[in-house]
Design an enzyme around this catalytic site. Structure first.
Site, PDB file in Angstrom:
ATOM      1  N   ASP A   1       0.625  -1.038  -0.316  1.00 30.67           N
ATOM      2  CA  ASP A   1       0.185   0.089  -0.386  1.00 30.67           C
ATOM      3  C   ASP A   1       0.566   1.191  -0.333  1.00 30.67           C
ATOM      4  OD1 ASP A   1      -2.891   1.841   0.454  1.00 30.67           O
ATOM      5  OD2 ASP A   1      -2.295   2.137   2.292  1.00 30.67           O
ATOM      6  N   SER A   2       0.292   2.864  -0.437  1.00 32.27           N
ATOM      7  CA  SER A   2       1.031   3.743   0.083  1.00 32.27           C
ATOM      8  C   SER A   2       1.115   3.621   1.247  1.00 32.27           C
ATOM      9  CB  SER A   2       0.272   5.042  -0.487  1.00 32.27           C
ATOM     10  OG  SER A   2      -1.131   4.942   0.025  1.00 32.27           O
TER      11      SER A   2
ATOM     12  N   CYS B   1      -4.368  -1.107  -2.367  1.00 28.93           N
ATOM     13  CA  CYS B   1      -4.250   0.107  -2.797  1.00 28.93           C
ATOM     14  C   CYS B   1      -5.284   0.417  -3.741  1.00 28.93           C
ATOM     15  CB  CYS B   1      -3.277   0.913  -2.466  1.00 28.93           C
ATOM     16  SG  CYS B   1      -3.086   2.931  -2.883  1.00 28.93           S
ATOM     17  N   ASN B   2      -6.871   1.012  -3.591  1.00 26.71           N
ATOM     18  CA  ASN B   2      -7.550   0.635  -4.259  1.00 26.71           C
ATOM     19  C   ASN B   2      -6.799   2.154  -5.678  1.00 26.71           C
ATOM     20  OD1 ASN B   2     -10.205  -0.466  -3.862  1.00 26.71           O
ATOM     21  ND2 ASN B   2      -9.359   0.356  -2.151  1.00 26.71           N
ATOM     22  N   THR B   3      -6.036   2.608  -5.057  1.00 25.87           N
ATOM     23  CA  THR B   3      -5.470   4.013  -6.057  1.00 25.87           C
ATOM     24  C   THR B   3      -4.503   3.427  -7.041  1.00 25.87           C
ATOM     25  OG1 THR B   3      -5.423   5.539  -4.460  1.00 25.87           O
ATOM     26  CG2 THR B   3      -4.687   5.952  -6.022  1.00 25.87           C
TER      27      THR B   3
ATOM     28  N   GLU C   1      -2.322   9.212   8.155  1.00 20.70           N
ATOM     29  CA  GLU C   1      -0.814   8.817   7.868  1.00 20.70           C
ATOM     30  C   GLU C   1      -0.165   9.615   9.036  1.00 20.70           C
ATOM     31  OE1 GLU C   1       0.963   6.722   5.913  1.00 20.70           O
ATOM     32  OE2 GLU C   1      -1.204   5.629   5.361  1.00 20.70           O
TER      33      GLU C   1
ATOM     34  N   CYS D   1     -11.290   2.943  -0.492  1.00 26.79           N
ATOM     35  CA  CYS D   1      -9.341   3.174  -0.268  1.00 26.79           C
ATOM     36  C   CYS D   1      -9.926   1.848   0.955  1.00 26.79           C
ATOM     37  CB  CYS D   1      -9.404   5.065   0.090  1.00 26.79           C
ATOM     38  SG  CYS D   1      -8.164   5.167   1.092  1.00 26.79           S
ATOM     39  N   THR D   2      -8.323   1.576   0.904  1.00 23.42           N
ATOM     40  CA  THR D   2      -8.006   0.509   2.390  1.00 23.42           C
ATOM     41  C   THR D   2      -7.434   1.415   3.482  1.00 23.42           C
ATOM     42  OG1 THR D   2      -5.721   0.646   1.588  1.00 23.42           O
ATOM     43  CG2 THR D   2      -7.417  -1.399   1.153  1.00 23.42           C
ATOM     44  N   HIS D   3      -7.490   3.123   3.633  1.00 21.17           N
ATOM     45  CA  HIS D   3      -7.542   3.643   4.602  1.00 21.17           C
ATOM     46  C   HIS D   3      -8.657   3.924   5.217  1.00 21.17           C
ATOM     47  CE1 HIS D   3      -3.635   4.390   2.959  1.00 21.17           C
ATOM     48  NE2 HIS D   3      -3.321   4.668   4.311  1.00 21.17           N
TER      49      HIS D   3
HETATM   50  N1  DGL Z   1      -4.649   3.062   0.728  1.00 22.60           N
HETATM   51  C1  DGL Z   1      -5.332   3.755  -0.396  1.00 22.60           C
HETATM   52  C2  DGL Z   1      -6.314   3.469  -1.465  1.00 22.60           C
HETATM   53  O1  DGL Z   1      -7.157   1.987  -0.819  1.00 22.60           O
HETATM   54  C3  DGL Z   1      -4.901   5.728  -0.064  1.00 22.60           C
HETATM   55  C4  DGL Z   1      -4.144   6.027  -1.269  1.00 22.60           C
HETATM   56  C5  DGL Z   1      -3.779   7.209  -1.295  1.00 22.60           C
HETATM   57  O2  DGL Z   1      -2.155   7.182  -0.495  1.00 22.60           O
HETATM   58  O3  DGL Z   1      -4.247   8.390  -1.201  1.00 22.60           O
HETATM   59  O4  DGL Z   1      -6.319   4.160  -2.698  1.00 22.60           O
END
Ligand code: DGL
Length: 269
Positions: free
Chosen positions: A7-8, A70-72, A162, A194-196
């Site tokens: 993930d990011s 990470c969906n993005t 974050e 978004c996984t966050h």
């Molecule tokens: N967890 C990422 C997602 O699922 C976050 C992306 C980001 O860093 O903006 O999209």
């Protein structure tokens, strides 16, 4: 042996938790590209380059299979990676197809034509890059007809999480839900794309109200990974479990420990 989860930043830990519960014997190498988070405000080219660099790091750590938690990255880079970059002996899988399959009441890998499903008005909450990609709408249209999707780009939420500023994250979630409701007053389902966002699931549910069914990915991704590994046991790879970050390990470890409520030690990627 190990599977890579990328993930990011910290959001993919929601997927890691579910995978560790579902597959306790599978070692995981988790990589957070914290130095470059958030991805959601970057261009597709940027997201592609950064995601490839992180996935390469996981390949180098011995993983043959990497989950983009990470969906993005899944929305903006995965297809291009699969078409032009992933070596033939490696696999990179994304996170939103299992979610859409669950929402459209399909079995994993069911390729039959699109049909009517239970949900009609769906609110999608995701990062600006994911919303701009329209990847959710595309995947949904392959599987369901008559579903109206209203997307809300939730700027700022990933940064706040974050930074560990949960009060700001909560306020932003409330204001993004209000903005969505002005466009779609009565959604019957909401996707946390978004996984966050599962870290803020209570705030989403409280703002949406009890009648809205909230879908999030972690358990669905864990289940599809279990199914994938059943069919492809040789993809378990060679690596040893661990947590890697491109950011400051002590800082990232503290935040991860706060979210998972157990001590997590990141090392430099
Ligand atoms: N967890 C990422 C997602 O699922 C976050 C992306 C980001 O860093 O903006 O999209």
């Amino acid at each position: 042996m190990a599977v890579g989860i990328f993930d990011s930043g910290l959001g993919g830990l929601t997927v890691l938790e579910a995978v560790q519960k579902r597959l306790p014997d599978v070692p995981i190498v988790y990589l957070a590209d914290s130095a470059h988070a958030p991805y959601g405000v970057r261009t597709s080219d940027d997201i592609f380059e950064l995601t490839c660099a992180s996935v390469q790091r996981l390949f180098d750590a011995g993983c043959d299979l990497v989950i983009l938690a990470c969906n993005t990255a899944s929305a903006a880079a995965l297809r291009r990676m699969q078409e032009s970059w992933v070596p033939p002996d490696k696999r990179v899988l994304g996170v939103f197809v299992p979610l859409i399959e669950a929402m459209t009441e399909r079995q994993w890998g069911d390729n039959s034509p699109p049909r009517e499903v239970g949900v009609k008005h769906v609110a999608l909450f995701a990062t600006p890059a994911t919303v701009a990609s329209r990847a959710f709408q595309r995947e949904l249209a392959f599987r369901a007809i008559g579903v109206d999707v209203e997307a809300q780009a939730c700027g700022g939420v990933v940064d706040a999480i974050e930074e560990g500023d949960m009060i700001l994250a909560e306020a932003l979630v409330r204001s993004h839900v209000d903005a969505l409701k002005r466009k779609m007053p009565d959604p019957d389902a909401a996707i946390l794309g978004c996984t966050h966002y599962p870290l803020m699931e209570d705030s989403f549910q409280a703002s949406l109200g009890p009648d809205v069914q909230v879908f999030s990915q972690a358990d669905l991704v864990a289940e599809s990974l279990a199914d994938y590994l059943d069919r492809h046991p040789h993809m378990l790879g060679q690596g040893a479990a661990g947590f890697l970050t491109t950011g400051t390990p002590a800082r990232v470890s503290d935040r991860a420990t706060q979210f998972l409520r157990r001590r997590i030690e990141f090392t430099a990627a």
